[in-house]
Write a protein that holds these residues in place. Sequence first.
Motif, PDB file in Angstrom:
ATOM      1  N   UNK A   5     -45.875  10.938 -14.336  1.00  0.00           N
ATOM      2  CA  UNK A   5     -44.686  11.302 -13.705  1.00  0.00           C
ATOM      3  C   UNK A   5     -43.916  10.509 -12.889  1.00  0.00           C
ATOM      4  N   UNK A   6     -42.624  10.643 -12.552  1.00  0.00           N
ATOM      5  CA  UNK A   6     -41.833   9.888 -11.709  1.00  0.00           C
ATOM      6  C   UNK A   6     -41.585  10.335 -10.370  1.00  0.00           C
ATOM      7  N   UNK A   7     -42.192   9.961  -9.240  1.00  0.00           N
ATOM      8  CA  UNK A   7     -42.052  10.502  -8.082  1.00  0.00           C
ATOM      9  C   UNK A   7     -41.072   9.850  -7.034  1.00  0.00           C
ATOM     10  N   UNK A   8     -40.617   8.674  -7.968  1.00  0.00           N
ATOM     11  CA  UNK A   8     -39.545   8.019  -7.183  1.00  0.00           C
ATOM     12  C   UNK A   8     -38.673   7.243  -8.149  1.00  0.00           C
ATOM     13  N   UNK A   9     -37.282   7.101  -7.785  1.00  0.00           N
ATOM     14  CA  UNK A   9     -36.265   6.640  -8.973  1.00  0.00           C
ATOM     15  C   UNK A   9     -35.486   5.776  -7.961  1.00  0.00           C
ATOM     16  N   UNK A  10     -35.135   4.573  -8.494  1.00  0.00           N
ATOM     17  CA  UNK A  10     -34.058   3.704  -7.506  1.00  0.00           C
ATOM     18  C   UNK A  10     -32.668   4.476  -7.749  1.00  0.00           C
ATOM     19  N   UNK A  11     -31.966   4.378  -6.536  1.00  0.00           N
ATOM     20  CA  UNK A  11     -30.446   4.995  -6.685  1.00  0.00           C
ATOM     21  C   UNK A  11     -29.782   3.681  -7.611  1.00  0.00           C
ATOM     22  N   UNK A  12     -28.642   4.039  -8.308  1.00  0.00           N
ATOM     23  CA  UNK A  12     -28.208   3.167  -9.274  1.00  0.00           C
ATOM     24  C   UNK A  12     -26.485   3.183  -8.913  1.00  0.00           C
ATOM     25  N   UNK A  13     -25.989   2.033  -9.063  1.00  0.00           N
ATOM     26  CA  UNK A  13     -24.669   2.115  -8.882  1.00  0.00           C
ATOM     27  C   UNK A  13     -23.780   0.835  -9.541  1.00  0.00           C
ATOM     28  N   UNK A  14     -22.664   0.906  -9.609  1.00  0.00           N
ATOM     29  CA  UNK A  14     -21.877   0.080 -10.376  1.00  0.00           C
ATOM     30  C   UNK A  14     -20.602  -0.138  -9.446  1.00  0.00           C
ATOM     31  N   UNK A  15     -20.121  -1.394  -9.230  1.00  0.00           N
ATOM     32  CA  UNK A  15     -18.998  -1.860  -8.310  1.00  0.00           C
ATOM     33  C   UNK A  15     -18.048  -2.743  -9.182  1.00  0.00           C
ATOM     34  N   UNK A  16     -17.098  -2.678  -9.152  1.00  0.00           N
ATOM     35  CA  UNK A  16     -16.067  -3.571  -9.672  1.00  0.00           C
ATOM     36  C   UNK A  16     -15.173  -4.310  -8.489  1.00  0.00           C
TER      37      UNK A  16
END
Length: 365
Positions: free
Chosen positions: A168-179
């Motif tokens: 199971x996935x108990x943590x996930x990275x925050x993800x972003x995209x900047x220009x």
Amino acid sequence: MLETLRDLTRHESPSFEKQPADRCCQFLADLWLQRGAVVGIHKEEQRGNHLRVMWTPPGVRPKSRLLVLGHYDTVYPSGTLAKMPFRISGGKAYGPGTFDMKAGIVQALFALDALRELRAPVQKSVVFLWTSDEEIGSGTSRRLIEGQAQRSDAVFVLEPSLGPRGLLKTSRKGVGEAHLTVHGRASHAGLAPEKGVNAIHELAAQIARIEKWSQPARGVTINADIVSGGSRTNVIADRAEATLDLRAWRQADMHALEKRLHALKPLHRGAKLELRGGFDRPPLERKHSGALFARAKMIAKSLGFSLGEAAAGGGSDGNFTAALGVPTLDGLGAVGDGAHATHEYVLVNTMPQRAALLAALLSSF
Ligand SMILES: [Zn+2]
């Protein structure tokens, strides 16, 4: 379960194609209608419609809700089935979107069947939310997801599990995209180089600076994944841009990274910087999943199998719900491999087991 998975997979549902996606949504709606659930279709203009299903156990006056969350869209365009048909071979069910995450939806459907047929002591309403645009950032579904999560005591995300043991996935990275866009000034590179401001040079210098902000040990990464700029030789580039991939395990690191990006100042005289974007999905931190995982682990043990956990570098819609502080457990869906790849498959014999786990989780509240 396999027949349902086959039919669901044959309803191709690319994120960017509304008509086939809507047909898949309607197919799903009918499956839940046949089970006496209350079905609501949330219409969308551009994307596929979202499906929200509510089931309340007969005779129960629920005071609160549980949310089962997932997406029915896939990364495969229409026609992929011709090259990558649904097939079962060697205990694996192959096909576009089987692992990510149509088998998870099928498992949730059969979990509901189990609860109904066994008259399990479920005390809360269960809302199933199946959205159409997770693979492209959840632009049209985010508010719906957050609204439903805020009214729920816990969120169960049917995204695929990790690895052959189905962690199971108990943590996930925050993800972003900047220009990052650099505005310079064009000039003849031979006749008047002193009058130009080279946007590409400025961008290269900024990227060299930004690169040093990554902290691999903390899981903070920033990567320039796409760059472009300039118009032709002889001309000093007046414009250049980069698309940056941003990731972090912790909300605090996410905010710090965004702050640094917005504080960037030009290094070449006359250059101007413009920054857009930032984190789209905040991290799913373990403090919001730990208790649910402990519960799932105990239930799995009583069902006769062991359950492990893992951290995932990519985000899901579970990131949104956890960031609101709602307990969220992710990766409860299929066991298999090959998400977004031609060999995508689900391990068939794990499907009933995972459906049982979800059913037991839902009736444990
Ligand atoms: Zn997915």
